[in-house]
Design a protein around this motif. Sequence first.
Motif, PDB file in Angstrom:
ATOM      1  N   VAL A  54       0.928  -1.288  -0.078  1.00 54.04           N
ATOM      2  CA  VAL A  54       0.088  -0.016   0.257  1.00 54.04           C
ATOM      3  C   VAL A  54       0.834   1.273   0.072  1.00 54.04           C
ATOM      4  N   ALA A  55       0.688   2.330  -0.961  1.00 57.81           N
ATOM      5  CA  ALA A  55       1.186   3.515  -0.909  1.00 57.81           C
ATOM      6  C   ALA A  55       0.309   4.599  -0.244  1.00 57.81           C
ATOM      7  N   ASP A  56       0.947   5.057   0.942  1.00 55.32           N
ATOM      8  CA  ASP A  56       0.090   6.316   1.581  1.00 55.32           C
ATOM      9  C   ASP A  56       0.645   7.511   0.881  1.00 55.32           C
ATOM     10  N   LEU A  57      -0.357   8.279   0.041  1.00 59.85           N
ATOM     11  CA  LEU A  57       0.185   9.282  -0.911  1.00 59.85           C
ATOM     12  C   LEU A  57      -0.264  10.427  -0.304  1.00 59.85           C
ATOM     13  N   GLY A  58       0.821  11.417  -0.059  1.00 59.65           N
ATOM     14  CA  GLY A  58       0.592  12.491   0.694  1.00 59.65           C
ATOM     15  C   GLY A  58       0.664  12.166   2.302  1.00 59.65           C
ATOM     16  N   CYS A  59       1.685  11.573   2.676  1.00 59.28           N
ATOM     17  CA  CYS A  59       1.878  10.942   3.841  1.00 59.28           C
ATOM     18  C   CYS A  59       2.272  11.894   5.055  1.00 59.28           C
ATOM     19  N   SER A 117      -5.102   7.994   0.263  1.00 59.90           N
ATOM     20  CA  SER A 117      -4.934   9.414  -0.197  1.00 59.90           C
ATOM     21  C   SER A 117      -5.903  10.209   0.986  1.00 59.90           C
ATOM     22  N   ARG A 118      -5.180  10.533   2.068  1.00 62.00           N
ATOM     23  CA  ARG A 118      -6.008  10.739   3.372  1.00 62.00           C
ATOM     24  C   ARG A 118      -5.849  12.501   3.559  1.00 62.00           C
ATOM     25  N   TRP A 119      -6.686  13.108   2.715  1.00 60.46           N
ATOM     26  CA  TRP A 119      -6.690  14.644   2.806  1.00 60.46           C
ATOM     27  C   TRP A 119      -5.518  15.286   1.944  1.00 60.46           C
ATOM     28  N   LEU A 147      -8.596   4.387  -0.847  1.00 62.30           N
ATOM     29  CA  LEU A 147      -9.296   5.103   0.074  1.00 62.30           C
ATOM     30  C   LEU A 147      -8.854   6.712   0.152  1.00 62.30           C
ATOM     31  N   VAL A 148      -9.955   7.433   0.024  1.00 63.77           N
ATOM     32  CA  VAL A 148      -9.357   8.842  -0.371  1.00 63.77           C
ATOM     33  C   VAL A 148     -10.493   9.610   1.074  1.00 63.77           C
ATOM     34  N   GLY A 149      -9.684  10.564   1.677  1.00 62.55           N
ATOM     35  CA  GLY A 149     -10.372  11.126   2.590  1.00 62.55           C
ATOM     36  C   GLY A 149     -10.308  12.736   2.067  1.00 62.55           C
ATOM     37  N   PHE A 150     -11.323  13.582   2.578  1.00 63.47           N
ATOM     38  CA  PHE A 150     -11.461  14.913   2.165  1.00 63.47           C
ATOM     39  C   PHE A 150     -12.650  15.365   2.859  1.00 63.47           C
ATOM     40  N   SER A 151     -12.448  16.794   2.691  1.00 71.21           N
ATOM     41  CA  SER A 151     -13.575  17.784   3.458  1.00 71.21           C
ATOM     42  C   SER A 151     -14.755  17.828   2.256  1.00 71.21           C
ATOM     43  N   ALA A 152     -16.188  17.806   2.872  1.00 67.62           N
ATOM     44  CA  ALA A 152     -17.079  17.994   1.852  1.00 67.62           C
ATOM     45  C   ALA A 152     -17.376  19.399   1.548  1.00 67.62           C
ATOM     46  N   SER A 153     -17.783  19.632   0.275  1.00 71.89           N
ATOM     47  CA  SER A 153     -18.503  20.916   0.090  1.00 71.89           C
ATOM     48  C   SER A 153     -19.909  21.194   0.852  1.00 71.89           C
ATOM     49  N   ASP A 154     -20.780  22.227   0.426  1.00 77.06           N
ATOM     50  CA  ASP A 154     -21.838  22.664   1.306  1.00 77.06           C
ATOM     51  C   ASP A 154     -23.089  21.915   0.796  1.00 77.06           C
ATOM     52  N   GLY A 155     -22.771  21.085  -0.252  1.00 77.93           N
ATOM     53  CA  GLY A 155     -23.979  20.484  -1.080  1.00 77.93           C
ATOM     54  C   GLY A 155     -23.798  20.154  -2.227  1.00 77.93           C
ATOM     55  N   PRO A 156     -24.686  19.382  -3.080  1.00 75.59           N
ATOM     56  CA  PRO A 156     -24.596  18.762  -4.375  1.00 75.59           C
ATOM     57  C   PRO A 156     -24.398  19.843  -5.356  1.00 75.59           C
ATOM     58  N   THR A 200     -15.754  20.455  18.919  1.00 74.85           N
ATOM     59  CA  THR A 200     -14.311  20.684  19.118  1.00 74.85           C
ATOM     60  C   THR A 200     -13.498  20.765  17.811  1.00 74.85           C
ATOM     61  N   ASP A 201     -14.145  20.586  16.547  1.00 73.52           N
ATOM     62  CA  ASP A 201     -13.294  20.536  15.319  1.00 73.52           C
ATOM     63  C   ASP A 201     -12.796  21.959  14.856  1.00 73.52           C
ATOM     64  N   ARG A 202     -11.793  21.834  14.499  1.00 78.16           N
ATOM     65  CA  ARG A 202     -11.217  23.038  13.760  1.00 78.16           C
ATOM     66  C   ARG A 202     -11.883  23.870  12.698  1.00 78.16           C
ATOM     67  N   ARG A 203     -12.536  22.985  11.874  1.00 78.30           N
ATOM     68  CA  ARG A 203     -13.390  23.099  11.019  1.00 78.30           C
ATOM     69  C   ARG A 203     -14.604  22.695  10.810  1.00 78.30           C
ATOM     70  N   GLN A 204     -15.767  23.292  10.643  1.00 77.44           N
ATOM     71  CA  GLN A 204     -17.169  22.860  10.928  1.00 77.44           C
ATOM     72  C   GLN A 204     -17.707  22.335   9.236  1.00 77.44           C
ATOM     73  N   PHE A 205     -16.718  21.268   8.755  1.00 77.05           N
ATOM     74  CA  PHE A 205     -17.192  20.544   7.418  1.00 77.05           C
ATOM     75  C   PHE A 205     -17.323  19.138   7.701  1.00 77.05           C
ATOM     76  N   GLN A 206     -18.169  18.435   6.796  1.00 80.78           N
ATOM     77  CA  GLN A 206     -18.105  17.038   6.864  1.00 80.78           C
ATOM     78  C   GLN A 206     -16.866  16.420   6.414  1.00 80.78           C
ATOM     79  N   GLU A 207     -16.494  15.361   7.108  1.00 76.52           N
ATOM     80  CA  GLU A 207     -15.390  14.691   6.704  1.00 76.52           C
ATOM     81  C   GLU A 207     -16.018  13.325   5.745  1.00 76.52           C
ATOM     82  N   ILE A 208     -15.371  13.381   4.873  1.00 74.75           N
ATOM     83  CA  ILE A 208     -15.783  11.982   3.981  1.00 74.75           C
ATOM     84  C   ILE A 208     -14.611  11.235   3.613  1.00 74.75           C
ATOM     85  N   HIS A 209     -15.093   9.698   3.495  1.00 72.48           N
ATOM     86  CA  HIS A 209     -13.966   8.667   3.226  1.00 72.48           C
ATOM     87  C   HIS A 209     -14.617   8.093   2.181  1.00 72.48           C
TER      88      HIS A 209
END
Length: 215
Positions: A54-59, A117-119, A147-156, A200-209
């Motif tokens: 496995v490669a952790d890209l952006g490690c 690809s975690r964030w 497996l890719v993790g990122f922050s969600a936009s405000d909607g579709p 307690t999150d730094r940013r109030q965004f949904q986290e998506i995996h």
Amino acid sequence: MVEHDALRATREAYDAAASTYAQLFRDDLRDRPFERAILNAFAEVVSECGNGQVADLGCGPGHVTAHLDELGLAAFGVDASPTMIELAREAYPGLRFDVSSMAAVNIADGVLGGVLSRWSIIHTPPQELPAILGEFHRVLAPGGHLLVGFSASDGPSHPTQSFDHAVTLAYRWSPDHLAAMLRTSGLAEVARMIREPQPTDRRQFQEIHLLARKV
């Protein structure tokens, strides 16, 4: 290969912030049970396919690469920031860490059982993301998982949205839009996890995996 301005800016920003970043996030999985759960699931499906490389890209500083190693995967880390890679090698001398852009990793075609690809895509301008996803597809073996993790936009209605990240300019993505981009790149969605923002999150965004498989 000509280096894009966004990549250069990201690399320089993370080189400058590397020590602080490593101190802040080295133990962050300890307080993230849901993220540990999706990483465990990722490790299981990769192992079941019989190829645990496995490669952790952006490690970054390598703490998640080390976690994947603890889960039994043959994990190695890749990051565009030389300073991040130096810190990772110091912290985890028994693991492999390479300096490279995600857009052109020094990995042969079809050899990996998994890509994490975690964030790491959040600083990629939208017009450059298809090439990155194509590179993920290229290095995965048939049936391999991403497996890719990122922050969600405000909607579709917002496929992408830029935001002022603490390190450098970043982008949020509509999960459905990114899943469609994965399909176009030959990566079929298997599962997704949505974590709602906590007080307690730094940013109030949904986290998506998003977990996807090379078809």
